[in-house]
Write a protein that holds these residues in place. Structure first.
Motif, PDB file in Angstrom:
ATOM      1  N   GLY A 237      26.161  21.136   5.595  1.00 18.83           N
ATOM      2  CA  GLY A 237      25.667  22.399   6.097  1.00 18.83           C
ATOM      3  C   GLY A 237      26.658  23.542   5.986  1.00 18.83           C
ATOM      4  N   SER A 238      27.767  23.050   5.617  1.00 21.92           N
ATOM      5  CA  SER A 238      28.956  24.156   5.394  1.00 21.92           C
ATOM      6  C   SER A 238      28.853  24.953   4.115  1.00 21.92           C
ATOM      7  CB  SER A 238      30.342  23.455   5.444  1.00 21.92           C
ATOM      8  OG  SER A 238      30.680  22.568   4.629  1.00 21.92           O
ATOM      9  N   ALA A 239      29.590  26.179   4.269  1.00 20.23           N
ATOM     10  CA  ALA A 239      29.815  26.804   2.998  1.00 20.23           C
ATOM     11  C   ALA A 239      30.250  26.315   1.870  1.00 20.23           C
ATOM     12  CB  ALA A 239      29.912  28.315   3.498  1.00 20.23           C
ATOM     13  N   ARG A 240      31.558  25.654   2.182  1.00 21.45           N
ATOM     14  CA  ARG A 240      32.218  25.020   1.253  1.00 21.45           C
ATOM     15  C   ARG A 240      31.496  23.913   0.508  1.00 21.45           C
ATOM     16  NH1 ARG A 240      38.618  24.357   3.274  1.00 21.45           N
ATOM     17  NH2 ARG A 240      39.059  26.467   3.403  1.00 21.45           N
ATOM     18  N   ARG A 241      30.574  23.098   1.154  1.00 17.71           N
ATOM     19  CA  ARG A 241      29.647  22.058   0.459  1.00 17.71           C
ATOM     20  C   ARG A 241      28.728  22.783  -0.217  1.00 17.71           C
ATOM     21  NH1 ARG A 241      28.570  16.775   1.745  1.00 17.71           N
ATOM     22  NH2 ARG A 241      26.511  15.973   1.179  1.00 17.71           N
ATOM     23  N   GLU A 242      28.168  23.980   0.237  1.00 15.13           N
ATOM     24  CA  GLU A 242      27.189  24.864  -0.737  1.00 15.13           C
ATOM     25  C   GLU A 242      27.928  25.251  -1.965  1.00 15.13           C
ATOM     26  OE1 GLU A 242      23.757  26.403  -2.082  1.00 15.13           O
ATOM     27  OE2 GLU A 242      24.100  24.870  -0.443  1.00 15.13           O
ATOM     28  N   ARG A 243      28.968  25.535  -2.048  1.00 13.80           N
ATOM     29  CA  ARG A 243      29.982  25.955  -3.178  1.00 13.80           C
ATOM     30  C   ARG A 243      30.430  24.831  -4.081  1.00 13.80           C
ATOM     31  NH1 ARG A 243      32.142  29.679   0.520  1.00 13.80           N
ATOM     32  NH2 ARG A 243      34.048  28.524   0.398  1.00 13.80           N
ATOM     33  N   ALA A 244      30.335  23.701  -3.601  1.00 13.81           N
ATOM     34  CA  ALA A 244      30.996  22.555  -4.365  1.00 13.81           C
ATOM     35  C   ALA A 244      30.059  22.275  -5.659  1.00 13.81           C
ATOM     36  CB  ALA A 244      31.028  21.243  -3.432  1.00 13.81           C
ATOM     37  N   PRO A 245      30.930  21.847  -6.640  1.00 11.71           N
ATOM     38  CA  PRO A 245      29.940  21.613  -8.092  1.00 11.71           C
ATOM     39  C   PRO A 245      29.081  20.598  -7.870  1.00 11.71           C
ATOM     40  CG  PRO A 245      32.427  21.733  -8.178  1.00 11.71           C
ATOM     41  CD  PRO A 245      32.548  21.643  -6.891  1.00 11.71           C
ATOM     42  N   GLN A 246      29.099  19.708  -6.910  1.00 14.61           N
ATOM     43  CA  GLN A 246      28.084  18.619  -6.677  1.00 14.61           C
ATOM     44  C   GLN A 246      27.103  19.088  -5.402  1.00 14.61           C
ATOM     45  OE1 GLN A 246      27.123  16.464  -8.931  1.00 14.61           O
ATOM     46  NE2 GLN A 246      25.846  15.339  -7.792  1.00 14.61           N
ATOM     47  N   GLY A 247      27.561  19.964  -4.741  1.00 15.29           N
ATOM     48  CA  GLY A 247      26.996  20.232  -3.428  1.00 15.29           C
ATOM     49  C   GLY A 247      25.864  21.088  -3.572  1.00 15.29           C
ATOM     50  N   GLY A 248      24.929  21.616  -2.490  1.00 11.34           N
ATOM     51  CA  GLY A 248      23.927  22.469  -2.422  1.00 11.34           C
ATOM     52  C   GLY A 248      22.662  21.945  -3.067  1.00 11.34           C
ATOM     53  N   ALA A 249      21.850  22.848  -3.182  1.00 14.81           N
ATOM     54  CA  ALA A 249      20.397  22.243  -3.767  1.00 14.81           C
ATOM     55  C   ALA A 249      20.330  22.239  -5.157  1.00 14.81           C
ATOM     56  CB  ALA A 249      19.487  23.282  -3.011  1.00 14.81           C
ATOM     57  N   GLY A 250      21.339  23.028  -5.860  1.00 16.34           N
ATOM     58  CA  GLY A 250      21.201  23.014  -7.430  1.00 16.34           C
ATOM     59  C   GLY A 250      21.968  21.684  -7.871  1.00 16.34           C
ATOM     60  N   GLU A 251      23.028  21.081  -7.378  1.00 12.31           N
ATOM     61  CA  GLU A 251      23.581  19.999  -7.996  1.00 12.31           C
ATOM     62  C   GLU A 251      24.150  20.486  -9.390  1.00 12.31           C
ATOM     63  OE1 GLU A 251      21.250  16.813  -7.675  1.00 12.31           O
ATOM     64  OE2 GLU A 251      21.551  16.213  -5.699  1.00 12.31           O
ATOM     65  N   ARG A 252      24.873  21.458  -9.549  1.00 10.08           N
ATOM     66  CA  ARG A 252      25.299  22.170 -10.839  1.00 10.08           C
ATOM     67  C   ARG A 252      25.835  21.052 -11.753  1.00 10.08           C
ATOM     68  NH1 ARG A 252      26.141  25.732  -6.786  1.00 10.08           N
ATOM     69  NH2 ARG A 252      28.181  24.808  -6.130  1.00 10.08           N
ATOM     70  N   THR A 253      26.552  19.841 -11.253  1.00  6.57           N
ATOM     71  CA  THR A 253      26.899  18.943 -12.243  1.00  6.57           C
ATOM     72  C   THR A 253      26.310  18.263 -12.835  1.00  6.57           C
ATOM     73  OG1 THR A 253      28.892  19.001 -10.756  1.00  6.57           O
ATOM     74  CG2 THR A 253      28.543  17.262 -12.439  1.00  6.57           C
ATOM     75  N   HIS A 254      24.916  17.848 -12.144  1.00  9.65           N
ATOM     76  CA  HIS A 254      23.899  17.161 -12.881  1.00  9.65           C
ATOM     77  C   HIS A 254      23.153  17.837 -13.858  1.00  9.65           C
ATOM     78  CE1 HIS A 254      24.193  12.854 -11.179  1.00  9.65           C
ATOM     79  NE2 HIS A 254      24.292  13.350  -9.621  1.00  9.65           N
ATOM     80  N   SER A 255      23.119  19.126 -13.400  1.00 10.02           N
ATOM     81  CA  SER A 255      22.146  20.120 -14.163  1.00 10.02           C
ATOM     82  C   SER A 255      22.953  20.315 -15.453  1.00 10.02           C
ATOM     83  CB  SER A 255      21.983  21.488 -13.616  1.00 10.02           C
ATOM     84  OG  SER A 255      21.327  22.543 -14.316  1.00 10.02           O
ATOM     85  N   ARG A 256      24.400  20.437 -15.681  1.00 10.78           N
ATOM     86  CA  ARG A 256      24.908  20.363 -17.003  1.00 10.78           C
ATOM     87  C   ARG A 256      24.804  19.289 -17.743  1.00 10.78           C
ATOM     88  NH1 ARG A 256      29.358  22.103 -13.454  1.00 10.78           N
ATOM     89  NH2 ARG A 256      29.392  24.560 -13.465  1.00 10.78           N
ATOM     90  N   LEU A 257      24.603  18.239 -17.042  1.00 10.67           N
ATOM     91  CA  LEU A 257      24.351  16.760 -17.868  1.00 10.67           C
ATOM     92  C   LEU A 257      22.950  16.957 -18.589  1.00 10.67           C
ATOM     93  CD1 LEU A 257      25.637  14.145 -15.594  1.00 10.67           C
ATOM     94  CD2 LEU A 257      26.790  15.152 -17.528  1.00 10.67           C
ATOM     95  N   THR A 258      21.753  17.469 -17.575  1.00  9.61           N
ATOM     96  CA  THR A 258      20.715  17.616 -18.247  1.00  9.61           C
ATOM     97  C   THR A 258      20.399  18.242 -19.270  1.00  9.61           C
ATOM     98  OG1 THR A 258      19.752  16.987 -16.050  1.00  9.61           O
ATOM     99  CG2 THR A 258      18.117  17.654 -17.373  1.00  9.61           C
ATOM    100  N   LEU A 259      21.030  19.632 -18.880  1.00 12.09           N
ATOM    101  CA  LEU A 259      21.089  20.857 -20.245  1.00 12.09           C
ATOM    102  C   LEU A 259      21.760  20.259 -21.355  1.00 12.09           C
ATOM    103  CD1 LEU A 259      21.764  24.022 -17.926  1.00 12.09           C
ATOM    104  CD2 LEU A 259      19.556  23.178 -18.790  1.00 12.09           C
TER     105      LEU A 259
END
Length: 356
Positions: A237-259
């Motif tokens: 629930g923290s802002a740092r967890r949201e900004r983490a490459p693997q955190g938040g609802a987007g999961e940016r790291t996994h998204s890069r793998l899929t893309l």
């Protein structure tokens, strides 16, 4: 003929808040209807969980359940009810043995952090805007700019459904269009090829061409482990967890793998269906050279700047003292034309030091 396409949106901050509000409205309707179905089951009643029944129940009591429902489009609430009705139908068919594949469980409540923001438009005025090729019309949100020409991709087709979703911090619009006519017939005079998709190999063509699998997960495994370690040290629930490459609802790291996997498959498909030219091992080598190395980093090939740019930058260098760093342009040309790029370059200071 039905066709699907996906475009990236570029909403303003106000529009992004409106999109999140619509996605939250769809999630609220989903959870409220699911609570209603569970209350009927606990009371010993036979629930009627079809989409039409859930929609009638929502329209009858939406003023008491959500007095703010007019702030969002009605399509957002209908999208949540449609999703729940489809999930309950799959559960019922799977339990009765009428549905093939993996058994579907009973639906669960959606959370803000666990569910990806998403909702759909099926009725009303939505889709491309006449005279504005790089924009989409979203009811109650307005004109939303796109990163590409949507009108050119849609053409004369009819948009039947538009789903708005957020992934890895970016909003996308998935369009389902219906084009006039059936499946296009193959053009005579052009060779046809069969494609067999696999796991160890990305694809095997009927002419013997084998496309290697890029193994994007293995290539980025070290970065994924590092992102998971960083995420485990941050409070939920923290802002740092949201900004983490693997955190938040987007999961940016996994998204890069899929893309990365999608981009490789699209490049391969475009190379196969491209008219003209030989579809052989040369294109396979081109695709293989663009793949990431096992360490997760791409090989960067730096281009040698033009000689005139090097000479001009050397003359403008402050504090030269002994003249320009590269007084002769011929030295630069000789360096670029030689086989070894590591050849030393003479300078005015070096010449003066050698003379002494």
């Amino acid at each position: 003929m039905l066709e699907a396409m996906k475009v990236a949106l570029d909403p303003t901050p106000r529009q992004e808040r409106a999109l999140l509000s619509h996605a939250g409205a769809a999630r609220f309707a989903y959870n409220a209807a699911l609570a209603h179905v569970k209350s009927q089951i606990e009371a010993g009643k036979r629930p009627d969980w079809s989409y039409c029944s859930l929609r009638r129940w929502w329209n009858a009591g939406k003023d008491g359940l959500a007095p703010w429902w007019r702030e969002n489009s009605k399509e957002a609430y209908n999208a949540g009810l449609e999703s729940l009705g489809r999930a309950l139908k799959n559960y019922s068919a799977s339990k009765a043995g009428e549905r093939k594949g993996r058994r579907a469980g009973f639906p669960r409540f959606k959370t803000k952090d666990g569910a990806a923001p998403s909702y759909s438009y099926t009725t009303g005025s939505f889709g491309p805007i006449d005279g504005d090729p790089k924009a989409l019309k979203l009811p109650r949100v307005g004109r939303v700019h796109c990163f590409e020409d949507v009108a050119r991709r849609v053409g004369d087709a009819k948009v039947t459904r538009m789903t708005i979703s957020r992934r890895a911090g970016r909003w996308y619009a998935s369009l389902s269009v219906e084009r006039p006519g059936g499946v296009p017939s193959p053009v005579r005079g052009r060779p046809s090829v069969g494609v067999d998709l696999g796991v160890r190999k990305l694809a095997t063509l009927s002419d013997g061409t084998v496309v290697p699998n890029p193994h994007a997960y293995k290539a980025r495994f070290s970065g994924l482990k590092r992102a998971q370690r960083e995420l485990s040290r941050k409070r939920k629930g923290s802002a740092r967890r949201e900004r983490a490459p693997q955190g938040g609802a987007g999961e940016r790291t996994h998204s890069r793998l899929t893309l990365g996997c999608d981009a490789q498959a699209h490049r391969r498909a475009r190379a196969d269906v491209r008219p003209g030219g030989d579809r052989g091992s040369e294109r396979v080598r081109d695709d293989a050279q663009s793949l990431p190395r096992p360490g997760g980093r791409r090989r960067l090939l730096r281009r040698v700047p033009p000689a005139a740019r090097i000479q001009g930058g050397a003359q403008r260098r402050p504090g030269g003292g002994g003249g320009p760093l590269l007084p002769k342009q011929q030295d630069v040309l000789a360096m670029r034309g030689s086989e070894s790029q590591a050849a030393p370059v003479r300078s005015a200071r070096t010449d003066a030091r050698n003379a002494d």
